[in-house]
Design a protein around this motif. Sequence first.
Motif, PDB file in Angstrom:
ATOM      1  N   HIS A  41       0.834  -1.201   0.000  1.00  0.00           N
ATOM      2  CA  HIS A  41       0.000   0.000   0.000  1.00  0.00           C
ATOM      3  C   HIS A  41       0.877   1.263   0.000  1.00  0.00           C
ATOM      4  N   ALA A  42       2.085   1.138   0.571  1.00  0.00           N
ATOM      5  CA  ALA A  42       2.982   2.301   0.658  1.00  0.00           C
ATOM      6  C   ALA A  42       3.403   2.815  -0.713  1.00  0.00           C
ATOM      7  N   ARG A  43       3.118   2.042  -1.770  1.00  0.00           N
ATOM      8  CA  ARG A  43       3.501   2.495  -3.119  1.00  0.00           C
ATOM      9  C   ARG A  43       2.696   3.713  -3.565  1.00  0.00           C
ATOM     10  N   LEU A  44       1.534   3.940  -2.923  1.00  0.00           N
ATOM     11  CA  LEU A  44       0.649   5.020  -3.367  1.00  0.00           C
ATOM     12  C   LEU A  44       1.209   6.385  -2.986  1.00  0.00           C
ATOM     13  N   GLU A 176       8.289   5.173  -9.779  1.00  0.00           N
ATOM     14  CA  GLU A 176       8.084   6.041  -8.609  1.00  0.00           C
ATOM     15  C   GLU A 176       7.325   5.279  -7.518  1.00  0.00           C
ATOM     16  N   ALA A 177       6.330   4.515  -7.943  1.00  0.00           N
ATOM     17  CA  ALA A 177       5.569   3.727  -6.960  1.00  0.00           C
ATOM     18  C   ALA A 177       6.484   2.683  -6.312  1.00  0.00           C
ATOM     19  N   TRP A 178       7.345   2.072  -7.121  1.00  0.00           N
ATOM     20  CA  TRP A 178       8.292   1.090  -6.566  1.00  0.00           C
ATOM     21  C   TRP A 178       9.184   1.767  -5.524  1.00  0.00           C
ATOM     22  N   GLN A 179       9.625   2.990  -5.830  1.00  0.00           N
ATOM     23  CA  GLN A 179      10.517   3.678  -4.893  1.00  0.00           C
ATOM     24  C   GLN A 179       9.807   4.010  -3.581  1.00  0.00           C
ATOM     25  N   ARG A 180       8.536   4.402  -3.689  1.00  0.00           N
ATOM     26  CA  ARG A 180       7.793   4.676  -2.449  1.00  0.00           C
ATOM     27  C   ARG A 180       7.660   3.387  -1.631  1.00  0.00           C
ATOM     28  N   GLY A 184       9.337   2.301   2.083  1.00  0.00           N
ATOM     29  CA  GLY A 184       8.284   2.123   3.081  1.00  0.00           C
ATOM     30  C   GLY A 184       8.681   1.072   4.105  1.00  0.00           C
ATOM     31  N   PRO A 185       7.815   0.859   5.094  1.00  0.00           N
ATOM     32  CA  PRO A 185       8.151  -0.074   6.172  1.00  0.00           C
ATOM     33  C   PRO A 185       8.164  -1.518   5.687  1.00  0.00           C
TER      34      PRO A 185
END
Length: 296
Positions: A41-44, A176-180, A184-185
């Motif tokens: 979910h952190a990818r968003l 970018e989503a992969w990087q987020r 992420g945790p």
Amino acid sequence: MAIDETILSRADLPDIVATLMAWEGEASYPLGLHVGDVGWHARLPDDELDGTMRAFSRNGVWVAFGLFEPGLVRPRIAPGLAYDAEVARAVADAVQAMPQPQVCTDADPGSAFRTWLSAAGWTLDPDPWTCLYKPLDSGDRDLGDSATKPPADADGVCDRVAVQRAAFTGSTFTVEAWQRMATGPGFDPDLEMLSRDDVGRPVAGRDRLVGRGRKVRNPRTARHPPRPLGAGHGRRVLQALLGALGRAGCSGVSVHTPARNAAAVAVYTSSGMRAIENTQTLIRPKRLSVSAARLE
Ligand SMILES: CC(C)(COP(=O)(O)OP(=O)(O)OC[C@H]1O[C@@H](n2cnc3c(N)ncnc32)[C@H](O)[C@@H]1OP(=O)(O)O)[C@@H](O)C(=O)NCCC(=O)NCCS
């Protein structure tokens, strides 16, 4: 004692993951919202993520979480509270208040939450999901091959993202989503896998997953569609991940996939995972949305 509901944001994700990790039992496989779901979910971006995670607490202690997306809820009630009417009611009220005409939610079999929703008119989603599980032991540590490994650089990440986009229709995954996700945790770079064929083209990929030392749930295996179906690419990337999980000391791995996804069930089964349960979410049919919202 009243249950408080709090809307969470990205800054809360590490605490949610830590709590969900603490809720995992060594002796059981995870069902419901899992640390891996939160990591994914952190990818968003913030504007899509903020407000979608909620925590329910009693006397200052978290008793449940919920991932609320339009029309879909993934709740997780703390272990030992599955039959707690007060917690079930609080989570059910939040789910009932979803404005979409049709809403679908996970609900553990036999739980007070599932019972409450059924009393409010919710019913079975006709499409079951299959849960597959494999305990991991020292024999799994050698699984894998030299052409399947975590992406080593920016090009590798691009290839990893391209595999995902190609395999899942409608995927919006980006670098970018992969990087987020990767910042992420719970992201573990050792558990992110990319397979290449003998000329170096990306052929399959797998999500990272959280859970060193414990049970792990892995949502997605993907084969790049132009690469031949049934050529063993999906199995290769899965086996590499099983090997990495075994070396990381994980005690087991489970996965949920739609029962009708024959290719997914086949690839997991061919790597030694066994189907152990079919689950069905609950849906609120459109015609019940008004009366259910009034139910007391
Ligand atoms: C699921 C997926 C990864 C399988 O990849 P693949 O490279 O075709 O799979 P493999 O070649 O490694 O095949 C592994 C086994 O599955 C079998 N298989 C593959 N596709 C199948 C299908 N459509 N129906 C039945 N069996 C199938 C293979 O015959 C093989 O069986 P075997 O061990 O008895 O030889 C691929 O179809 C995919 O990317 N699908 C879209 C994404 C997806 O749904 N992922 C799963 C999400 S949980």
